[in-house]
Design an enzyme around this catalytic site. Sequence first.
Site, mmCIF file in Angstrom:
data_model
loop_
_atom_site.group_PDB
_atom_site.id
_atom_site.type_symbol
_atom_site.label_atom_id
_atom_site.label_comp_id
_atom_site.label_asym_id
_atom_site.label_seq_id
_atom_site.Cartn_x
_atom_site.Cartn_y
_atom_site.Cartn_z
ATOM 1 N N LYS A 115 1.007 -1.184 -0.096
ATOM 2 C CA LYS A 115 0.067 -0.148 0.044
ATOM 3 C C LYS A 115 0.705 1.156 0.144
ATOM 4 C CE LYS A 115 -4.328 -1.641 1.719
ATOM 5 N NZ LYS A 115 -5.430 -1.730 2.751
ATOM 6 N N LYS A 207 -4.800 -10.458 -6.579
ATOM 7 C CA LYS A 207 -6.179 -10.462 -5.962
ATOM 8 C C LYS A 207 -7.134 -9.421 -6.318
ATOM 9 C CE LYS A 207 -5.739 -7.842 -1.770
ATOM 10 N NZ LYS A 207 -5.361 -7.769 -0.633
ATOM 11 N N LYS A 210 -10.388 -3.522 -4.115
ATOM 12 C CA LYS A 210 -10.938 -2.276 -4.048
ATOM 13 C C LYS A 210 -10.415 -1.172 -4.918
ATOM 14 C CE LYS A 210 -13.039 -2.816 0.338
ATOM 15 N NZ LYS A 210 -12.920 -2.341 1.780
HETATM 16 P P1 TYM Z 1 -10.667 -5.257 3.899
HETATM 17 O O1 TYM Z 1 -11.620 -4.005 3.947
HETATM 18 O O2 TYM Z 1 -9.518 -4.999 2.987
HETATM 19 O O3 TYM Z 1 -11.355 -6.482 3.446
HETATM 20 C C1 TYM Z 1 -12.477 -6.820 4.181
HETATM 21 C C2 TYM Z 1 -12.528 -8.369 4.210
HETATM 22 O O4 TYM Z 1 -12.548 -8.920 2.678
HETATM 23 C C3 TYM Z 1 -11.349 -9.747 2.631
HETATM 24 N N1 TYM Z 1 -11.103 -9.707 1.094
HETATM 25 C C4 TYM Z 1 -10.950 -10.854 0.221
HETATM 26 N N2 TYM Z 1 -11.143 -12.211 0.382
HETATM 27 C C5 TYM Z 1 -11.211 -12.893 -0.527
HETATM 28 N N3 TYM Z 1 -10.682 -12.608 -1.769
HETATM 29 C C6 TYM Z 1 -10.361 -11.114 -1.984
HETATM 30 N N4 TYM Z 1 -9.743 -10.859 -3.032
HETATM 31 C C7 TYM Z 1 -10.421 -10.412 -0.710
HETATM 32 N N5 TYM Z 1 -10.279 -8.909 -0.631
HETATM 33 C C8 TYM Z 1 -10.760 -8.643 0.708
HETATM 34 C C9 TYM Z 1 -10.295 -9.395 3.395
HETATM 35 O O5 TYM Z 1 -9.486 -10.540 3.855
HETATM 36 C C10 TYM Z 1 -11.245 -8.813 4.857
HETATM 37 O O6 TYM Z 1 -11.698 -10.125 5.525
HETATM 38 N N6 TYM Z 1 -7.635 -4.952 7.817
HETATM 39 C C11 TYM Z 1 -9.025 -5.532 7.437
HETATM 40 C C12 TYM Z 1 -9.910 -4.888 8.265
HETATM 41 C C13 TYM Z 1 -10.069 -4.844 9.472
HETATM 42 C C14 TYM Z 1 -10.209 -6.009 10.327
HETATM 43 C C15 TYM Z 1 -9.938 -5.621 11.579
HETATM 44 C C16 TYM Z 1 -10.366 -7.795 9.992
HETATM 45 C C17 TYM Z 1 -9.699 -3.948 10.416
HETATM 46 N N7 TYM Z 1 -9.638 -4.570 11.798
HETATM 47 C C18 TYM Z 1 -10.271 -6.869 12.663
HETATM 48 C C19 TYM Z 1 -10.540 -8.711 10.959
HETATM 49 C C20 TYM Z 1 -10.363 -8.073 12.333
HETATM 50 C C21 TYM Z 1 -8.926 -4.940 6.124
HETATM 51 O O7 TYM Z 1 -8.557 -4.167 5.433
HETATM 52 O O8 TYM Z 1 -10.232 -5.604 5.156
#
Ligand code: TYM
Length: 345
Positions: A115, A207, A210
């Site tokens: 990032k 992957k 967004k």
């Molecule tokens: P974020 O917002 O990027 O993504 C949300 C969730 O979607 C999953 N994900 C995917 N799963 C499968 N294939 C993909 N291409 C894909 N892209 C995203 C992510 O693994 C995630 O589960 N850091 C985290 C948010 C967060 C969080 C937490 C998660 C903040 N605090 C505490 C768990 C516990 C994030 O940026 O997810």
Amino acid sequence: EQRVFSGVQPTGNLHLGNYLGAITKFVALQQDYDCIYCVVDLHAITQDREIWGGPEGLRSSTRQVTAAFLAAGVDAEKHIIFNQSQVCAHSELAWIFNCVARIGWLNRMTQFKEKAGKHRENASVGLYAYPTLMAADILAYRATHVPVGEDQKQHLELARNIAQKFNVDFAESAAERGYPDGFFPLPEPLIGETAARIMSLRDGEKKMSKSDPSDMSRINLTDDADAIAKKIRKAKTDPEPLPSELEGLEERAEARNLVGIYAALADQTSAQVLEEHGGATFATFKAALAELAIEKLAPVNAEMRRLMADPGHIDAILTDGARRAREIADPNMNIIKDIVGFIGH
Ligand code: TYM
């Protein structure tokens, strides 16, 4: 005692990866656990403003993620849905964890490297400290299980390391207060067998994300049926028909991805999908996939639209969830502060 916690960033463009990798798992876990699902707005602002869209964009994305949770079937009355910034415990515990985590641990985080890109000196301090806030999210509730996609695995390991180091550093103080095994559980990631890593429709090695500049690379939860059909029709593939067995997918990243998406949407394994569709050309398989994707996503899309038309209702759900979240986190914070040695708790 077991508790599920997970979070999703409100940074726009919620996509099929978020939906299949995380949100549908959130729904399934409600049966067996007390669940807390958080729209992590504090995390969203770690990146450039153009990514989170400024104040108006942030508000709208926060409501969109909330609507997606609800539309997918999260029960906001039995469980908790709220936005992170309404509960101070997250920021407070993140500070304590900033003082527990080591710089060397954070330096190993691959997501920061991706990032921050080439201009690392220009990345926000928040982006660097992101994983300590994530650890705080989970541990403020002493959550034991965390459903996430595979890309969050490293962050979960860091959260475990932080919990472990805190428990060791403050072992005596915690034991004196009735926690002989340390205050924090070591949270476990729940990473699904299917859909843990949905890939871009344009490149099976990247992957689905967004932030991909090509909208054709992902299926957004806000896409209508025509957009979904078009994106699947144009998805990159190779010229061979589908194999009937899993081994036949090994060197074929794009084919593997489409079969995986089909499997996750149909709640089958990839092997089962191949049993049924082995030998099909991509023209045929993509048509079946598009039909299935539209069948599964259209109701979610429609329900999100309905919910988004009443922002006041969504905001009320978040505020009520935040109140209930504080009832769990605040007493924990008092104990944590007392364990550390802060007076007045
Ligand atoms: P974020 O917002 O990027 O993504 C949300 C969730 O979607 C999953 N994900 C995917 N799963 C499968 N294939 C993909 N291409 C894909 N892209 C995203 C992510 O693994 C995630 O589960 N850091 C985290 C948010 C967060 C969080 C937490 C998660 C903040 N605090 C505490 C768990 C516990 C994030 O940026 O997810």
